[in-house]
Structure formats: C-alpha cells, structure tokens
Design an enzyme around this catalytic site. Sequence first.
Site, PDB file in Angstrom:
ATOM      1  N   CYS A 140      -7.023   6.416   9.296  1.00  0.00           N
ATOM      2  CA  CYS A 140      -5.969   5.402   9.144  1.00  0.00           C
ATOM      3  C   CYS A 140      -5.182   5.620   7.856  1.00  0.00           C
ATOM      4  CB  CYS A 140      -6.608   4.009   9.156  1.00  0.00           C
ATOM      5  SG  CYS A 140      -5.413   2.683   8.888  1.00  0.00           S
ATOM      6  N   CYS A 143      -4.328   2.390   5.956  1.00  0.00           N
ATOM      7  CA  CYS A 143      -5.462   1.791   5.229  1.00  0.00           C
ATOM      8  C   CYS A 143      -5.798   2.589   3.964  1.00  0.00           C
ATOM      9  CB  CYS A 143      -6.720   1.756   6.099  1.00  0.00           C
ATOM     10  SG  CYS A 143      -6.437   1.320   7.815  1.00  0.00           S
ATOM     11  N   ASP A 144      -5.781   3.913   4.058  1.00  0.00           N
ATOM     12  CA  ASP A 144      -6.369   4.736   2.989  1.00  0.00           C
ATOM     13  C   ASP A 144      -5.379   5.589   2.209  1.00  0.00           C
ATOM     14  OD1 ASP A 144      -8.861   3.771   3.731  1.00  0.00           O
ATOM     15  OD2 ASP A 144      -9.160   5.350   5.218  1.00  0.00           O
TER      16      ASP A 144
END
Length: 315
Positions: A140, A143-144
């Site tokens: 992701c 997200c990261d």
Amino acid sequence: MAKNEKEIVDRELIILGSGPAGLSAALYAARADLNPLVLTGMTLHGQASTTDTIENYPGFPEGVGGVELGQLFQMQAERFGAEVELDEAISVDFQSKPFQISTYSKIYKSKSIIITTGATHRKLGIPGEKEFTGRGVSYCGTCDGWFFKNKDIVVVGGGDSALEEGLFLTRFANSVTVIHRRDELRAGAILQKRAFSNPKVKFIWDTTVTEIRGVDAVQAVKLNNLKTGEEQIHETDGIFIFIGHKPNTEMFVGQLDLDNEGYIKTNKFMQTSIPGIYAGGEVADPVFRQVITSAGMGAAAAIQATRYLEDLEEA
Ligand code: NAP
C-alpha cells in the site's frame, strides 16, 4: 446471558463489508426502510480507502480522496437509517433459516444477506517477503509511502495498481523502478503515459523478483530475467507489490457456489446459489473491479434483497 454465550441479534438484512459495494447496498436498503446492518470487516471502507486519490468516480471532477469517499458513502447510508458496526464475520451458516453469521462476540440471524467482502492483495510467495513485511515490503503506497522519503524503491506489477501507486510513491521516493514480468504493461493508457513521462520512474522488463534480502530492513531484491535467465541483485530500500487480488471468500467455501478462482458466482440479479443471499463488488467481480462498478453491484444487490424480503412477507 451465560458467560461465554454469544449475544444473538436478529435483523432483516445484513451486509458484510463496508467498501463501495457494501455502503451502496446499505444506502439503497436503508432507503427501502430495511434498517440494514453493515458489519464492516477489518478494512473499514474497503480497498478504495487505501487509494490516495480516486479520479474516475463520477461527480468528483477534481478527484476525491479514498478515505473521504468512504466517509461520504457511510454518511449517506447512515442518513437513511443504515447502521454500521465495527465487527468482523468469522463464520457463516447459510443452511439455517434465518441465515446465521458469527463474529467473535455475537451471532447475527438475518433473513437476507448481501456479501461485499472484497478482495485482498496477492503475495509473491518468495523468500524474505513475509519476514520483511512492514520493514520494507509493502502492499500500500498510500499507507507506507511516507517512510520512503528520498529512498530508492521498486514496484512489482504491470497493472493499474502498480502504476498508480508507483506514481504516487514518486512524491516521496528518489526513484521508483517498476519490475514487470512482461515487456508490455497491462495498465491503462493514461497511467502508462504518466509513468513513461515521469523522470523518477524506471522500468525493468521481462523480470521477476525471486528473493527479498536484508538485515533489519530490505536492502536488495534478487531478479531473474525471464528471457535471458540472467540473475542479478538489485539494491533497494523497499519493495511495493501490486500483482492483483484474491477474493475474500474463505468463509463461504462449502456454503455458496464459487468459481475456479474463488469468486462468488452470481446471476445478473446478484443472487448467489442460495436465494436471499446476494453478492456484489470485488468478491463477485474478477473483471471490472472499479469503485463505480462495485457501487452499482451493491445497489443492484440491495434492490433484489428488498424484493426478496417483500416476497417473504407476502408468502
Ligand atoms: P491486475 O490488473 O490483475 O494486474 C496485476 C499485475 O501483476 C499484472 O501486470 C500481472 O502481470 C502482474 N502479476 C500477477 N502475478 C504476478 C506474479 N506472480 N509475479 C509478477 N507479476 C505478477 O491487478 P491491479 O493492477 O491490482 O488491478 C486490479 C483491477 O483494479 C483492474 O481491473 C484495474 O483496472 C483496477 N484498478 C483501476 C485503477 C484505476 O482505474 N485508476 C487503479 C487501480 C486498479 P501480467 O500483466 O503479465 O498478467
């Protein structure tokens, strides 16, 4: 209620999953006065909520954040009486009537069910992938990505997700190298154009990743050129894997008809192999997998569930 005994909840209609399909189903069912209950599952608002910007959902000419769109879907469904509960189904019994859904703390009984449990990203299944997940291996970008500021990273895959997420990651990373197993991308034309014209994006063609190496975190990947058989070690700070999805249907094996890839089989009315149980969105769609098609399938499933419940009432 005795200790360890699960609370029993009776409902007309339960929707499993809270992505675009589930919340669109909830909106339509709520407007039909069915007071639907949505069990969110582990990913609130589904996979779409992990996308930074959704540019192809009509009504948002400038694009809309994945998180924001999920919240808007939920607010709209709740406005008409849908209830959204942060709970996860762990098993189902579709042979009993009413149908039963168990979570860790409750047993839900429902006359009709709409399944929109979505899909989960596929894994490469190579050495190092599991060990370094969260330490350089990610699925992701939204997200990261932040953790890879000024780093060099690789992205695996040649579809829309690989390019869309890869382009997003160029906001943080110094370079993004897309590793694809063929010499032709599957991704749509607009994303290809953007990727080819982005100076931070590089490509390695006809190549698979066979191993992820590192000590505390990812340091390199081992590559195999499928045409020449040549192997090489490619240094990298991170690897983002976007090689497709598998439907979240483990719970329904033996309960509903699934296709060879595990997707729930439905007819054009979104009905599964059991009358009264409907499915929509990615869990039943190996083809389109778009926010809009999932939302449409969820709405259609709710319309059919409403008709089913009306017929039950009249019988
Ligand atoms: P996808 O279209 O199935 O693409 C998966 C990619 O991973 C393919 O390029 C495939 O290679 C590669 N791949 C599969 N297994 C692999 C393996 N074991 N090792 C190496 N590579 C492997 O999946 P996706 O990109 O996640 O997209 C899923 C759906 O969501 C699609 O329908 C897509 O259009 C949609 N989507 C749309 C948008 C958008 O419209 N902006 C954004 C994201 C996703 P091959 O090409 O050789 O098969």
